[in-house]
Design an enzyme around this catalytic site. Structure first.
Site, PDB file in Angstrom:
ATOM      1  CG  ASP A 227      -1.869  -1.148   1.095  1.00  0.00           C
ATOM      2  OD1 ASP A 227      -2.287  -1.369   0.006  1.00  0.00           O
ATOM      3  OD2 ASP A 227      -2.158  -1.725   2.270  1.00  0.00           O
ATOM      4  CG  LEU A 228       2.679   4.776  -3.021  1.00  0.00           C
ATOM      5  CD1 LEU A 228       4.080   4.231  -3.154  1.00  0.00           C
ATOM      6  CD2 LEU A 228       2.045   5.405  -4.390  1.00  0.00           C
ATOM      7  CG  ASP A 229       4.057   6.996  -0.023  1.00  0.00           C
ATOM      8  OD1 ASP A 229       5.413   6.512   0.202  1.00  0.00           O
ATOM      9  OD2 ASP A 229       3.776   7.821  -1.024  1.00  0.00           O
ATOM     10  CD  GLU A 230      -2.621   4.197   1.961  1.00  0.00           C
ATOM     11  OE1 GLU A 230      -3.479   3.070   2.624  1.00  0.00           O
ATOM     12  OE2 GLU A 230      -3.105   4.796   1.281  1.00  0.00           O
TER      13      GLU A 230
END
Length: 285
Positions: A227-230
């Protein structure tokens, strides 16, 4: 030669009575001395977290500790790790064309203020090849395009294996990792980015923020997930800015904040102060 060895034991498990008593009893059976102990019980998740720094005589082997602790860990359904404090974590740093975080980590490692061995630097650009040579660290130039991404990521994972890397640090590495890459690096890769997300995505976020007149900027370090940047957040910081500052001023404040936050996150990880708690982290100070 030291007559003692220091270890750090970290564990998490379903919360129940008797955990600390059982672990303390285990250490007592080896005449272990507790140097520092921190614990946290998450009442909402009904989960328990513990970090203990302890010392035993040098004749007691790490393998012996592991073998003896395993039945206790099984009894309490623990997820646990044991680390010798004399063993430094081995880092591979990924970087693109912004070098402030890389330079900060190199300096801290070189001066001994950050207890790590940086065993390699990999980049899709050659900008910091000379800097790597200055610190006598191998530099791996790995250019990437959409067509070569799979092979380039495979080479990074190969480096992780060959160099026995404990932690991959994305020091402003401006490439989105594939899901497969993220899964391969689960729990052993840390990323840094500005804290404007999701407000100012894409290129030149500080210039976007300046155009909107923001009053606070910051940075976030987190574990890499698909989950990109999460991913689970490790460390964050903010700095106040005002109307008199140019976009370039904001870039500089942001760079300083990113460097500080990333170095703190790396330190937390290599000192084994972080335990995962679902999508969150428990970070013992």
């Amino acid at each position: 030669m030291s007559t003692y060895n220091d270890y750090i034991l970290t564990l998490s498990c379903p919360d129940r009575t008797g955990i600390v008593h059982a672990v303390s009893g285990f250490l007592l059976s080896f005449n272990g001395n507790i140097v520092d102990s921190q614990q946290f019980g998450d009442e909402e998740a009904q989960h328990f977290f513990l970090r203990i720094h302890f010392r035993v005589t040098a004749d007691i082997q790490e393998a012996q500790l592991r073998e003896s602790f395993t039945p206790l860990a099984d009894k309490f359904a623990m997820h646990w790790q044991l680390h010798n404090t004399q063993t430094k974590s081995r880092l591979l740093i990924l970087v693109s064309k912004q070098g402030h975080c890389l330079n900060d980590l190199l300096f801290r490692a070189h001066t001994g203020s950050l207890p790590v061995d940086i065993v390699g630097i990999a980049s899709n650009h050659r900008d910091f090849e000379i800097l790597a040579k200055t610190y006598n660290i191998p530099f791996h130039y790995l250019p990437v395009t959409n067509e070569t991404r799979e092979g380039q990521e495979a080479r990074i994972l190969q480096l992780v294996e060959e160099l026995k890397v404990d932690l991959v640090v994305l020091a402003r590495y401006m490439q989105i990792l594939s899901n497969q890459m993220c899964v391969s690096l689960t729990g052993k890769a840390i990323n840094i980015h500005h804290s404007f997300l999701p407000s100012f995505k894409g290129a030149r976020p500080y210039h976007q923020a300046h155009a909107r007149g923001v009053k606070i900027i910051g940075a976030t370090a987190h574990y890499v997930t698909s989950d990109l940047d999460e991913g689970p957040i490790i460390e964050q910081a903010i700095e106040s800015v005002d109307h008199s500052m140019t976009a370039e001023d904001l870039v500089q404040v942001g760079a300083d904040t990113e460097s500080l936050v990333l170095s703190r996150a790396v330190r937390h990880h290599v000192e084994h102060r972080i335990l995962l708690n679902g999508n969150k982290t428990v970070v013992f100070s």
